[in-house]
Design a protein around this motif. Structure first.
Motif, short mmCIF file in Angstrom:
data_model
loop_
_atom_site.label_atom_id
_atom_site.label_comp_id
_atom_site.label_asym_id
_atom_site.label_seq_id
_atom_site.Cartn_x
_atom_site.Cartn_y
_atom_site.Cartn_z
N LEU A 136 28.88 29.78 -63.09
CA LEU A 136 29.08 28.03 -63.03
C LEU A 136 27.95 27.25 -62.46
O LEU A 136 28.10 26.07 -62.33
CB LEU A 136 30.40 27.92 -62.06
N ALA A 137 26.91 28.07 -62.10
CA ALA A 137 25.69 27.30 -61.71
C ALA A 137 26.07 26.59 -60.54
O ALA A 137 25.59 25.11 -60.33
CB ALA A 137 24.91 26.38 -62.82
N VAL A 138 26.94 26.90 -59.74
CA VAL A 138 27.44 26.11 -58.26
C VAL A 138 26.43 26.43 -57.20
O VAL A 138 26.29 27.35 -56.94
CB VAL A 138 28.83 26.69 -57.76
N PRO A 139 25.74 25.34 -56.63
CA PRO A 139 24.71 25.49 -55.72
C PRO A 139 25.59 26.30 -54.34
O PRO A 139 26.85 26.28 -54.19
CB PRO A 139 24.51 23.79 -55.11
N GLY A 140 24.66 26.82 -53.71
CA GLY A 140 24.96 27.92 -52.46
C GLY A 140 25.80 27.12 -51.47
O GLY A 140 26.57 27.58 -50.86
N HIS A 141 25.46 25.69 -51.21
CA HIS A 141 26.29 24.95 -50.14
C HIS A 141 27.63 24.51 -50.54
O HIS A 141 28.28 24.09 -49.71
CB HIS A 141 25.31 23.71 -49.87
N VAL A 142 27.94 24.58 -51.98
CA VAL A 142 29.25 24.13 -52.33
C VAL A 142 30.27 25.50 -51.94
O VAL A 142 30.00 26.70 -52.63
CB VAL A 142 29.42 23.80 -53.84
N PRO A 143 31.47 25.12 -51.26
CA PRO A 143 32.28 26.43 -50.89
C PRO A 143 32.99 26.90 -52.37
O PRO A 143 33.21 25.94 -53.27
CB PRO A 143 33.40 25.78 -50.18
N LEU A 144 33.12 28.15 -52.33
CA LEU A 144 33.79 28.87 -53.65
C LEU A 144 34.65 29.82 -52.86
O LEU A 144 34.22 30.84 -52.28
CB LEU A 144 32.58 29.45 -54.38
N VAL A 145 35.88 29.78 -53.15
CA VAL A 145 36.78 30.36 -52.48
C VAL A 145 38.08 31.00 -53.45
O VAL A 145 38.32 30.17 -54.33
CB VAL A 145 37.58 30.04 -51.25
#
Length: 189
Positions: A151-160
């Motif tokens: 998803l190319a989600v930046p590392g600081h964005v929580p993904l749970v």
């Protein structure tokens, strides 16, 4: 209810994502009130534009929004707004996003690409967001790092991971979002 009082606070959170990802279910699982839902039966006309691959058993769809409420304490509420998932209803997202503390992008690994528009929407508007991967029964499980890269989600964005049907799971997601939004406001992002 007097909303002008200084001792009251309402927090607005959006629940967004693709068609059939579980937004209505998520709002319903945690709302203390009977949620407002604008679910309508899928129609033959809609079948020409709604891609139901991967969610063939789905029979209804949100055509405006879902709304739920959680009372944290007297004078402090969380208002949940579930967005419609089909692209023909995305024009509503700008209005729904006004005043939002942040957003949960609900993702389904069976249709991961459907999360891109929501991720892009919140990134472009600089609205704090997180990704919650709905763990559908029978869906293949993926390493969160793989999903983050996909998803190319930046590392600081929580993904749970979460189960949108389970109240405690949804509460954890919402707490994660609130913490993330608070941290983003501190760093000025």
């Amino acid at each position: 209810m007097d909303y002008a009082r200084s001792d009251t606070l309402a927090i607005k959170i959006l629940i967004a994502g693709g068609f059939g990802v579980g937004k209505t279910t998520m709002v319903s699982a945690v709302s203390e009130i009977q949620p407002l839902s604008t679910e309508e039966l899928l129609s033959d006309r809609g079948a020409r534009v709604d891609d139901t691959s991967g969610v063939e058993a789905k029979t209804t769809t949100t055509v405006a929004l879902d709304f739920g409420r959680i009372t944290l304490r007297e004078g402090l509420w969380i208002y949940l707004f579930g967005t419609p998932g089909q692209d023909r209803f995305w024009f509503m997202w700008d209005e729904l996003a006004i005043g939002a503390l942040g957003a949960v992008v609900l993702a389904d690994t069976r249709r991961l690409g459907d999360a891109f528009p929501a991720v892009d929407f919140f990134e472009q508007r600089r609205i704090p967001y997180m990704v919650a991967v709905n763990l559908f029964d029978g869906a293949r499980r993926h390493d969160p790092a793989v999903i983050r890269r996909a998803l190319a989600v930046p590392g600081h964005v929580p993904l749970v991971p979460c189960d949108a049907r389970e109240r405690e799971s949804v509460k954890e997601v919402l707490l994660t979002l609130v913490r993330h939004a608070r941290e983003m406001s501190r760093v000025g992002a």
